[in-house]
Write an enzyme that holds these catalytic residues in place. Structure first.
Site, PDB file in Angstrom:
ATOM      1  CE  LYS A 168     -33.023   9.888 -37.385  1.00 47.21           C
ATOM      2  NZ  LYS A 168     -33.074   7.950 -37.919  1.00 47.21           N
ATOM      3  CE1 TYR A 198     -16.559  30.363 -15.874  1.00 47.23           C
ATOM      4  CE2 TYR A 198     -17.148  29.327 -18.000  1.00 47.23           C
ATOM      5  CZ  TYR A 198     -17.118  30.471 -16.472  1.00 47.23           C
ATOM      6  OH  TYR A 198     -18.094  31.461 -17.096  1.00 47.23           O
TER       7      TYR A 198
HETATM    8  C1  LIG Z   1     -32.081   6.978 -38.937  1.00 46.71           C
HETATM    9  C2  LIG Z   1     -32.630   6.052 -39.697  1.00 46.71           C
HETATM   10  C3  LIG Z   1     -32.379   5.997 -40.837  1.00 46.71           C
HETATM   11  C4  LIG Z   1     -30.960   6.195 -41.248  1.00 46.71           C
HETATM   12  O1  LIG Z   1     -29.823   5.812 -40.668  1.00 46.71           O
HETATM   13  P1  LIG Z   1     -28.629   5.973 -41.457  1.00 46.71           P
HETATM   14  O2  LIG Z   1     -27.502   5.211 -40.180  1.00 46.71           O
HETATM   15  O3  LIG Z   1     -28.296   7.688 -40.698  1.00 46.71           O
HETATM   16  O4  LIG Z   1     -28.489   6.129 -42.696  1.00 46.71           O
HETATM   17  C5  LIG Z   1     -32.744   4.673 -41.877  1.00 46.71           C
HETATM   18  N1  LIG Z   1     -33.809   4.704 -41.222  1.00 46.71           N
HETATM   19  C6  LIG Z   1     -34.639   4.645 -40.089  1.00 46.71           C
HETATM   20  C7  LIG Z   1     -35.877   4.600 -39.566  1.00 46.71           C
HETATM   21  C8  LIG Z   1     -33.403   5.757 -39.330  1.00 46.71           C
HETATM   22  O5  LIG Z   1     -34.464   5.902 -37.907  1.00 46.71           O
END
Ligand SMILES: *Cc1c(COP(=O)(O)O)cnc(C)c1O
Length: 340
Positions: free
Chosen positions: A33, A249
């Site tokens: 994602k 800056y």
């Molecule tokens: C983002 C997510 C994961 C992965 O989590 P990590 O801590 O990056 O391994 C797993 N399950 C769900 C439902 C998520 O939203």
């Protein structure tokens, strides 16, 4: 523009470490994602495919479409707006209402709220949900949950785990009654999966660990993972800075002696968080980012054509009082990716 280098051997090392721990690479679902946490959705999908990973997790159908060719199954966490049937896409049901929205024959995974109280249906509604899925002719392929504190030494993890164990039993009972195939069960993200000695789930959803980080209490004996991403910037210009001249800056950085400095093409516009010049940040080679980070520029006491800004963000995340996830996921998706 700056570039992101993805270290393929580190990526494969992490996937190997994870599959050795859970006993098989077939059980790994790589979480891609948000542009693979900033690493590049398609680039990471291709690498995972080359390693032999069969399952992926994304947030939207749009993301799933981009990587459809690389996996047998893609779990879509938060998008029920499915227009065309895909054998590969599996949609997460986050509420009882979702069941009514999906077209017949959609592959679904039912999310159970075992205590995080974010998404998912209550264990009390299990029977109602599975009957609804059956009535709407959806294919129940998975039942899942998410832990709220797998990274901390607390009893929360065990409490949720035991609720999920009961959920499994109940799902099996209902499915047998309705003559449905028993779905796959999954609950672990990166931190949870290294707390299992024997993982009795069918899949694990691995995000941050594949990218080389694990933000778990050090009390747990964590495996050695290697960061996959390094960030590089190109030189724009070099100048002489005289003693007592100030840079950038607010003129926060004051030269204590004559020095040669250069600007590099990276800034908070690229998603590299603004350092305010009060804390000293050193690159892996020991160069210092001088003064404040601008939108598209940083000043550094280097004359190299190209410099590595970070190859491990643990320190940087601490300086920004945040987690490594936020640092990588915020990087501008347009930054060029190079696989090495
Ligand atoms: C983002 C997510 C994961 C992965 O989590 P990590 O801590 O990056 O391994 C797993 N399950 C769900 C439902 C998520 O939203």
């Amino acid at each position: 523009m700056a570039k992101i280098v993805l270290n393929k051997s580190n990526y494969f090392h992490n996937l190997n470490t994870i599959s050795e721990h859970i006993g098989s690479k077939e059980k790994i679902a790589v979480v891609l994602k948000d542009n693979a946490y900033g690493h590049g959705l398609v680039e990471i999908a291709k690498l995972a495919n080359e390693f032999g990973i069969k399952h992926a997790v994304v947030r939207t159908i749009q993301e799933a479409t981009k990587v459809e060719a690389y996996f047998n199954q893609i779990l879509i966490l938060a998008d029920t707006n499915i227009k065309t049937y895909s054998h590969t896409f599996h949609i997460v049901i986050n509420s009882l209402e979702d069941i009514e929205k999906l077209p017949e024959n959609t592959n679904v995974h039912l999310k159970i709220d075992t205590g995080m109280h974010r998404n998912g249906i209550s264990p009390k509604s299990l029977e109602k949900a599975i009957y609804g899925i059956h009535r709407r002719k959806l294919n129940l392929c998975g039942v899942m949950t998410h832990y709220r504190a797998a990274d901390e030494l607390s009893c929360d993890f065990f409490w949720q785990r035991s609720i999920f164990r009961d959920v499994k039993k109940e799902v099996k009972r209902i499915c047998e009654k309705l003559l449905l195939t028993i779905p796959k069960f999954h609950s672990a993200s990166s931190s949870a999966l290294f707390r299992f000695k024997n993982c009795d789930d069918d899949l694990v959803r691995v995000g941050i660990a594949q990218y080389g980080y694990l933000e778990t209490d050090i009390i747990f004996s964590n495996p050695e993972l290697k960061p996959v991403m390094s960030l590089w910037a190109k030189k724009i210009a070099t100048r002489d800075l005289k003693k007592n001249q100030k840079v950038g800056y607010g003129g926060i950085y004051l030269a204590k002696k004559d020095m040669k400095i250069s600007t590099y093409d990276l800034g908070y516009g690229d998603g590299f968080f603004r350092l305010n010049g009060k804390e000293k940040y050193l690159t892996p080679k020991g160069y210092e980012i001088l003064g404040r980070v601008s939108m598209d520029n940083i000043s550094v006491n280097s004359t190299d054509e190209e410099i590595c800004i970070f190859d491990d963000i643990t320190k940087l995340a601490k300086m920004h009082n945040t987690i490594v996830y936020e640092i990588t996921a915020t990087l501008n998706p347009d930054i060029e990716k190079v696989i090495q």
